[in-house]
Design a protein around this motif. Structure first.
Motif, mmCIF file in Angstrom:
data_model
loop_
_atom_site.group_PDB
_atom_site.id
_atom_site.type_symbol
_atom_site.label_atom_id
_atom_site.label_comp_id
_atom_site.label_asym_id
_atom_site.label_seq_id
_atom_site.Cartn_x
_atom_site.Cartn_y
_atom_site.Cartn_z
ATOM 1 N N TYR A 188 0.863 -1.171 0.000
ATOM 2 C CA TYR A 188 0.000 0.000 0.000
ATOM 3 C C TYR A 188 0.904 1.225 0.000
ATOM 4 O O TYR A 188 1.739 1.383 0.892
ATOM 5 N N ILE A 189 0.773 2.087 -0.984
ATOM 6 C CA ILE A 189 1.579 3.294 -1.076
ATOM 7 C C ILE A 189 0.688 4.494 -0.765
ATOM 8 O O ILE A 189 -0.301 4.732 -1.450
ATOM 9 N N PHE A 190 1.049 5.211 0.277
ATOM 10 C CA PHE A 190 0.285 6.382 0.696
ATOM 11 C C PHE A 190 1.079 7.632 0.336
ATOM 12 O O PHE A 190 2.211 7.806 0.769
ATOM 13 N N GLU A 191 0.465 8.513 -0.468
ATOM 14 C CA GLU A 191 1.106 9.759 -0.867
ATOM 15 C C GLU A 191 0.366 10.927 -0.217
ATOM 16 O O GLU A 191 -0.654 11.394 -0.716
ATOM 17 N N GLN A 192 0.907 11.362 0.905
ATOM 18 C CA GLN A 192 0.280 12.408 1.699
ATOM 19 C C GLN A 192 0.010 13.670 0.885
ATOM 20 O O GLN A 192 -1.081 14.229 0.940
ATOM 21 N N ARG A 193 0.988 14.118 0.129
ATOM 22 C CA ARG A 193 0.834 15.360 -0.634
ATOM 23 C C ARG A 193 -0.310 15.247 -1.648
ATOM 24 O O ARG A 193 -1.068 16.190 -1.859
ATOM 25 N N VAL A 194 -0.438 14.091 -2.297
ATOM 26 C CA VAL A 194 -1.512 13.887 -3.265
ATOM 27 C C VAL A 194 -2.868 13.967 -2.565
ATOM 28 O O VAL A 194 -3.799 14.623 -3.051
ATOM 29 N N LEU A 195 -2.984 13.314 -1.411
ATOM 30 C CA LEU A 195 -4.234 13.353 -0.649
ATOM 31 C C LEU A 195 -4.620 14.788 -0.310
ATOM 32 O O LEU A 195 -5.759 15.206 -0.542
ATOM 33 N N LEU A 196 -3.684 15.547 0.214
ATOM 34 C CA LEU A 196 -3.981 16.913 0.639
ATOM 35 C C LEU A 196 -4.239 17.841 -0.544
ATOM 36 O O LEU A 196 -5.090 18.734 -0.463
ATOM 37 N N ASP A 197 -3.541 17.621 -1.651
ATOM 38 C CA ASP A 197 -3.818 18.398 -2.870
ATOM 39 C C ASP A 197 -5.235 18.134 -3.366
ATOM 40 O O ASP A 197 -5.959 19.057 -3.742
ATOM 41 N N ARG A 198 -5.630 16.862 -3.372
ATOM 42 C CA ARG A 198 -6.989 16.502 -3.830
ATOM 43 C C ARG A 198 -8.056 17.075 -2.897
ATOM 44 O O ARG A 198 -9.122 17.497 -3.344
ATOM 45 N N LEU A 199 -7.751 17.103 -1.610
ATOM 46 C CA LEU A 199 -8.684 17.702 -0.648
ATOM 47 C C LEU A 199 -8.914 19.170 -0.983
ATOM 48 O O LEU A 199 -10.061 19.638 -0.995
ATOM 49 N N GLU A 200 -7.857 19.887 -1.282
ATOM 50 C CA GLU A 200 -8.002 21.312 -1.598
ATOM 51 C C GLU A 200 -8.770 21.526 -2.897
ATOM 52 O O GLU A 200 -9.569 22.457 -3.006
ATOM 53 N N ILE A 201 -8.549 20.680 -3.883
ATOM 54 C CA ILE A 201 -9.312 20.760 -5.133
ATOM 55 C C ILE A 201 -10.794 20.522 -4.852
ATOM 56 O O ILE A 201 -11.670 21.228 -5.360
ATOM 57 N N PHE A 202 -11.079 19.524 -4.024
ATOM 58 C CA PHE A 202 -12.461 19.190 -3.651
ATOM 59 C C PHE A 202 -13.125 20.367 -2.941
ATOM 60 O O PHE A 202 -14.228 20.791 -3.299
ATOM 61 N N ARG A 203 -12.447 20.901 -1.950
ATOM 62 C CA ARG A 203 -13.001 22.043 -1.209
ATOM 63 C C ARG A 203 -13.228 23.246 -2.122
ATOM 64 O O ARG A 203 -14.256 23.909 -2.046
ATOM 65 N N ALA A 204 -12.252 23.533 -2.954
ATOM 66 C CA ALA A 204 -12.344 24.701 -3.835
ATOM 67 C C ALA A 204 -13.549 24.609 -4.766
ATOM 68 O O ALA A 204 -14.213 25.616 -5.031
ATOM 69 N N ALA A 205 -13.841 23.411 -5.251
ATOM 70 C CA ALA A 205 -14.977 23.234 -6.153
ATOM 71 C C ALA A 205 -16.281 23.621 -5.473
ATOM 72 O O ALA A 205 -17.150 24.257 -6.084
ATOM 73 N N PHE A 206 -16.415 23.288 -4.199
ATOM 74 C CA PHE A 206 -17.645 23.631 -3.486
ATOM 75 C C PHE A 206 -17.643 25.077 -3.025
ATOM 76 O O PHE A 206 -18.689 25.735 -3.010
ATOM 77 N N ARG A 207 -16.493 25.607 -2.662
ATOM 78 C CA ARG A 207 -16.413 26.993 -2.193
ATOM 79 C C ARG A 207 -16.749 27.991 -3.286
ATOM 80 O O ARG A 207 -17.122 29.125 -2.996
ATOM 81 N N ASN B 267 -4.363 12.587 8.555
ATOM 82 C CA ASN B 267 -3.964 13.729 7.732
ATOM 83 C C ASN B 267 -5.150 14.616 7.394
ATOM 84 O O ASN B 267 -5.030 15.842 7.377
ATOM 85 N N LEU B 268 -6.289 14.017 7.115
ATOM 86 C CA LEU B 268 -7.471 14.812 6.808
ATOM 87 C C LEU B 268 -7.954 15.572 8.041
ATOM 88 O O LEU B 268 -8.403 16.721 7.932
ATOM 89 N N LEU B 269 -7.834 14.947 9.213
ATOM 90 C CA LEU B 269 -8.184 15.652 10.454
ATOM 91 C C LEU B 269 -7.308 16.887 10.645
ATOM 92 O O LEU B 269 -7.800 17.965 10.986
ATOM 93 N N LYS B 270 -6.003 16.726 10.430
ATOM 94 C CA LYS B 270 -5.076 17.856 10.577
ATOM 95 C C LYS B 270 -5.411 18.972 9.597
ATOM 96 O O LYS B 270 -5.081 20.134 9.835
ATOM 97 N N SER B 271 -6.074 18.623 8.495
ATOM 98 C CA SER B 271 -6.440 19.609 7.475
ATOM 99 C C SER B 271 -7.839 20.167 7.681
ATOM 100 O O SER B 271 -8.387 20.816 6.800
ATOM 101 N N GLY B 272 -8.444 19.860 8.830
ATOM 102 C CA GLY B 272 -9.728 20.465 9.168
ATOM 103 C C GLY B 272 -10.960 19.673 8.794
ATOM 104 O O GLY B 272 -12.068 20.196 8.875
ATOM 105 N N CYS B 273 -10.807 18.439 8.384
ATOM 106 C CA CYS B 273 -11.965 17.613 8.054
ATOM 107 C C CYS B 273 -12.530 16.961 9.310
ATOM 108 O O CYS B 273 -11.820 16.762 10.292
ATOM 109 N N GLY B 274 -13.797 16.594 9.234
ATOM 110 C CA GLY B 274 -14.396 15.733 10.239
ATOM 111 C C GLY B 274 -14.395 14.310 9.704
ATOM 112 O O GLY B 274 -13.982 14.068 8.569
ATOM 113 N N LEU B 275 -14.859 13.367 10.522
ATOM 114 C CA LEU B 275 -14.920 11.979 10.088
ATOM 115 C C LEU B 275 -16.354 11.477 10.106
ATOM 116 O O LEU B 275 -17.122 11.766 11.023
ATOM 117 N N ASP B 276 -16.700 10.712 9.093
ATOM 118 C CA ASP B 276 -17.994 10.048 8.970
ATOM 119 C C ASP B 276 -17.738 8.568 9.246
ATOM 120 O O ASP B 276 -17.009 7.917 8.499
#
Length: 137
Positions: A53-72, A95-104
């Motif tokens: 399993y390869i986890f790319e933190q930067r990719v995850l956080l970049d995608r989060l910002e793209i997702f947020r921006a689309a809704f904002r 990582n998502l928690l540190k970036s201000g997300c909640g968890l479902d």
């Protein structure tokens, strides 16, 4: 009340808009980005074995910002909740928690994990809760 009406009007406008077609070059470029890194993946596999399993933190956080921006662009307020059931690897949620997300979360195990990550913004949904799970919630 007026702020909520504006948000609802923006959401209604979005729902009425036709979704644009995806540029056919986009999926090919996405796949190509992995194929271009095939040697890196094979070296990592040789070093660590399989399954891998390869986890790319930067990719995850970049995608989060793209997702947020689309809704904002169309909504006044955006709150993102990560569905833990989609990927239970702890570093994703942390990582998502540190970036201000909640968890479902849906299960007692997911809820326990969310609490262990010190998440204080949790949606606990889904049917079939045990008494112990409800007590934990």
């Amino acid at each position: 009340m007026e702020k909520h009406a504006s948000t609802l009007n923006n959401a209604l406008h979005m729902l009425r808009e036709q979704t644009p077609l995806l540029d056919q070059n986009e999926p090919a470029a996405y796949v190509r980005s992995f194929l271009n890194r095939a040697e890196d993946f094979m070296e990592t596999h040789a070093r660590y074995g399989s399954p891998l399993y390869i986890f790319e933190q930067r990719v995850l956080l970049d995608r989060l910002e793209i997702f947020r921006a689309a809704f904002r662009e169309v909504l006044d307020e955006v709150r993102v909740y990560y569905a833990v059931k989609s990927n239970t690897y702890p570093e994703v949620a942390k990582n998502l928690l540190k970036s201000g997300c909640g968890l479902d979360v849906s299960s007692g195990k997911e809820l326990s994990d969310a609490l262990a990550y010190q998440c204080d913004d949790i949606i606990f949904s889904g049917p079939g809760k045990t008494y112990d799970e409800l007590e934990l919630a």
